[in-house]
Design an enzyme around this catalytic site. Structure first.
Site, mmCIF file in Angstrom:
data_model
loop_
_atom_site.group_PDB
_atom_site.id
_atom_site.type_symbol
_atom_site.label_atom_id
_atom_site.label_comp_id
_atom_site.label_asym_id
_atom_site.label_seq_id
_atom_site.Cartn_x
_atom_site.Cartn_y
_atom_site.Cartn_z
ATOM 1 N N HIS A 187 12.730 -2.714 2.079
ATOM 2 C CA HIS A 187 12.020 -3.546 2.940
ATOM 3 C C HIS A 187 10.699 -2.803 3.392
ATOM 4 O O HIS A 187 9.676 -3.266 3.292
ATOM 5 C CB HIS A 187 12.767 -4.344 3.921
ATOM 6 C CG HIS A 187 12.116 -5.318 4.595
ATOM 7 N ND1 HIS A 187 12.197 -6.753 4.441
ATOM 8 C CD2 HIS A 187 11.022 -5.412 5.988
ATOM 9 C CE1 HIS A 187 11.664 -7.320 5.371
ATOM 10 N NE2 HIS A 187 10.860 -6.361 6.154
ATOM 11 N N GLU A 188 11.014 -2.089 4.371
ATOM 12 C CA GLU A 188 9.889 -1.395 4.980
ATOM 13 C C GLU A 188 8.921 -0.726 3.860
ATOM 14 O O GLU A 188 7.579 -0.542 4.053
ATOM 15 C CB GLU A 188 10.187 -0.090 6.061
ATOM 16 C CG GLU A 188 11.200 -0.846 7.226
ATOM 17 C CD GLU A 188 10.749 -2.095 7.863
ATOM 18 O OE1 GLU A 188 9.298 -2.356 8.081
ATOM 19 O OE2 GLU A 188 11.441 -2.903 8.244
ATOM 20 N N HIS A 209 6.346 -3.171 2.600
ATOM 21 C CA HIS A 209 5.280 -3.233 3.458
ATOM 22 C C HIS A 209 4.321 -2.273 3.289
ATOM 23 O O HIS A 209 3.173 -2.196 3.500
ATOM 24 C CB HIS A 209 5.663 -3.174 5.163
ATOM 25 C CG HIS A 209 6.331 -4.535 5.576
ATOM 26 N ND1 HIS A 209 5.778 -5.635 5.655
ATOM 27 C CD2 HIS A 209 7.732 -4.906 6.188
ATOM 28 C CE1 HIS A 209 6.681 -6.824 6.016
ATOM 29 N NE2 HIS A 209 7.733 -6.276 6.395
ATOM 30 N N HIS A 256 2.272 -2.538 0.537
ATOM 31 C CA HIS A 256 0.994 -3.373 0.980
ATOM 32 C C HIS A 256 -0.251 -2.612 1.636
ATOM 33 O O HIS A 256 -1.396 -2.855 1.471
ATOM 34 C CB HIS A 256 1.498 -4.333 1.932
ATOM 35 C CG HIS A 256 0.935 -5.641 2.042
ATOM 36 N ND1 HIS A 256 1.040 -6.698 2.585
ATOM 37 C CD2 HIS A 256 -0.168 -6.593 1.177
ATOM 38 C CE1 HIS A 256 0.405 -7.802 2.346
ATOM 39 N NE2 HIS A 256 -0.694 -7.514 1.568
HETATM 40 ZN ZN LIG Z 1 9.299 -7.089 7.366
#
Ligand SMILES: [Zn+2]
Length: 652
Positions: free
Chosen positions: A442-443, A446, A449
């Site tokens: 998940h991290e 990010h 991105h």
């Molecule tokens: Zn998040």
């Protein structure tokens, strides 16, 4: 502190130079100049506040307290600067004739809105009114939060009879005993804090005690005493409405959603209602199964709220027999990091090389140079995995330096991910739970991105996107954790090297969809309650509880508890920043499932889809409306079907 003071002073000088310019306002001398002002201050703030989260101490915390008022004063000075606004408005007024790029147009709108949404277009009298509302609102939100906190802290449940602990895990009992000792009490102490409350509701066999704790939690700030929040809730909703009307919006939700992917309350409400219709049959089915299960197990005739977590856990154990200890050997931290890098390499052609030549704030922090297939620098990546004193809980991604283009130079970003995983010991490496594996992915989503950002302006770069769009890259990346093709790359037993067995993978998938119908209904009920306060004119609402019952009408599974109320302790929307935003949890899930379905259609390592995702989403930050970006990637608007399939709510 001296660095902050000097950076604020130079930022002020830069703003003054824009305001005092004798040249006619233009995009370059006003909007772009404003965008690139205060860069030093931004850099110092990022470094400082990142440290305050990951490696803080008393001195840093003291500076944080001292500098916060200076920083808000500085940003107020900008948003209330009338001369500056005049120039920004002058550029906005001639927007059509300027031949701006898409990104420039977005930047101009964003700068203009940062003034207009704070009342820059209002008359003096209206401005006074707005400031009065804001003052009242911040006081009310503060009081709301203080009441919830006091109510949480005021409740204690001391157990002195060991039989009443039946069912609780060893660790929970130990923590409860320690808590009692710390307050000079004999026995086991339970509170409404999540680490105490959740395990008790999940495992305690004693139904009466679960009921007692559950009702206590549901009664927070709803007792008619001086800590009661009912009037605060009504006042907050009304002031927000008044504020929105003053600024020219129909409701508070219209005001908030203008800067979201969803755009309008109608869209959010339709979204929630659509999911509700589709999830409800599954939720009802799950509920009656759970009711049957509780009946056969303990003769429970009517399932109540305080039974939900308890019997769900028992049923889950029975159905899946899956626990963390079985999975952990396949997820040694080093292997999972390797896995994240390999997946990023297969999808986006990224290379990760550990380097030791750059400064870091703690010896545990790993530093990487990230390059693309041409060998060009993409980003610097910091990874900080283990808990220690001075680091806050949880996991997050952040940046030390954003990506942007200035004077023809594409400045590459410095990105960081911070987690709190179990540390290795002398005899055992760091073995992650499956939940920690998905957290890392998940991290890292990010981080991608941030790392792959390729825009001109820093305030539109990387994760600087609308709130209901920011979780797409992170959540979509989690999907690879459930795929055989991806797990085979890294999920090998740390002692034997054997790849994780397929039946375990299937169990992970199946159990992740367990009770999705009921969970979905619960999330939707919070989203609908949020909209019921903020998407309408609330002046006619006279009573909190009856309003709430009405909002919950379509989502109820359990009997209502008359002495309980959700709104009076719903801090997310009445204290925090989630007002008219609670829907975004489900919204993000719909996006990620819909996006991942595209990968599944073409193959989860399909280069074409991956490149498309980089070109239209990951590299684009917030330079265009997220719906436009998404449609360009996906070819159509997101639909909830993929999520409903993944969650097992409709047939695959
Ligand atoms: Zn998040």
């Amino acid at each position: 502190m001296p660095a902050f003071k000097s950076a604020i002073a130079s930022a002020k000088t830069e703003i003054d130079a824009i305001t005092n310019s004798l040249e006619k306002p233009s995009f370059a001398n006003t909007i772009e100049a404003l965008e690139f002002s205060g860069q030093q201050l931004d850099r110092i703030s990022s470094i400082f506040f990142n440290l305050n989260s990951a490696e803080t101490n008393d001195a840093i915390q003291k500076i944080a307290q001292d500098v916060s008022p200076l920083l808000s004063e500085f940003s107020n000075d900008i948003s209330l600067n009338e001369d500056l606004f005049k120039r920004v408005k002058a550029v906005q007024d001639m927007k059509e004739s300027l031949n701006l790029t898409v990104e420039q147009t977005t930047l101009l709108d964003k700068k203009y809105k940062s003034f207009s949404r704070n009342g820059a277009n209002l008359s003096e009298e209206q401005k006074k009114k707005l400031r009065e509302i804001d003052k009242q609102l911040s006081q009310l939100k503060l009081t709301f939060g203080e009441n919830v906190l006091a109510e949480t802290n005021n409740f204690e449940m001391l157990i002195t009879n060991e039989d009443e602990l039946s069912g609780l895990p060893e660790g929970t009992m130990e923590a409860a005993k320690q808590l009692a000792e710390s307050k000079d009490k004999d026995g086991w102490l339970f509170t409404l804090d999540y680490p105490s409350y959740i395990p008790f509701m999940t495992y305690a066999d004693n139904r009466m005690l679960r009921k007692k704790l559950s009702i206590a939690a549901g009664k927070k700030a709803f007792k008619g005493d001086k800590l009661d929040n009912q009037q605060n809730v009504l006042n907050i909703a009304k002031l927000r409405f008044e504020r929105a009307q003053l600024l020219g919006y129909k409701t508070h939700a219209h005001f908030v959603l203008e800067e979201r992917m969803a755009k309008t309350p109608q869209k959010v409400e339709a979204f929630l209602e659509d999911l509700l219709t589709k999830a409800k049959p599954a939720a009802l089915r799950e509920f009656s199964e759970l009711q049957e299960f509780a009946k056969s197990m303990d003769g429970i005739e009517q399932l109540e709220k305080w039974d939900s977590a308890y019997y769900a856990e028992k049923l889950k154990q029975k159905l899946f027999d899956l626990d963390d200890e079985k999975l952990k050997p396949y997820f040694k931290l080093e292997n999972v990091i390797k896995g994240v890098f390999l997946v990023s390499n297969k999808l986006f052609g990224l290379h990760f090389e550990e380097i030791t030549s750059i400064d870091k704030y703690h010896e545990d922090v790993l530093t990487y140079k990230v390059t693309n297939s041409d060998g060009r620098l993409v980003s610097i990546l910091y990874a900080d995995f283990f808990p220690r004193e001075g680091k806050r809980n949880g996991a997050w991604m952040t940046s030390y330096k954003p990506q942007y283009v200035l004077k023809g130079e594409n400045e590459r970003p410095h990105i960081s991910i911070v987690c709190n995983f179990t540390k290795p010991t002398k005899s055992k490496p760091s073995l992650l739970t499956f939940n920690e594996v998905t957290t890392l992915f998940h991290e890292f989503g990010h981080a991608l991105h941030g790392m792959l950002a390729n825009t001109t302006y820093p305030s539109l770069s990387g994760t600087s996107v609308f709130w209901d769009f920011v979780e797409l890259p992170s959540q979509v990346f989690e999907n690879w954790c459930y795929e055989k093709e991806a797990l085979e790359l890294f999920a090998t037993h740390y002692e034997t090297g054997v790849v994780i067995p397929m039946d375990l993978i299937q169990k992970i998938k199946d159990s992740s969809a367990f009770h999705e119908g009921m969970q979905t209904l619960r999330q939707l009920s919070f989203g609908l309650l949020d909209m019921s306060w903020h998407g309408i004119d609330p002046t006619s609402i006279l009573e909190v509880k009856s309003h709430e019952l009405q909002a919950f009408e379509g989502t109820n599974l359990f009997p209502d508890v008359i002495e309980n109320c959700m709104s009076t302790s719903f801090s997310h929307i009445f204290q925090g920043g989630y007002s008219s935003g609670y829907y975004s949890y489900k919204w993000a899930e719909v996006l990620d499932a819909d996006a991942f379905e595209f990968f599944q259609e073409k193959g989860i390592f399909d280069k074409g889809v991956a490149t498309n995702f980089v070109e239209n989403v990951l590299s684009k930050g917030g330079i265009e409306d997220p719906m436009v970006l998404y449609k360009r990637f996906r070819g159509k608007e997101p639909r909830p079907d993929a999520l409903l399939k993944r969650a097992g709510l409709i047939e695959k």
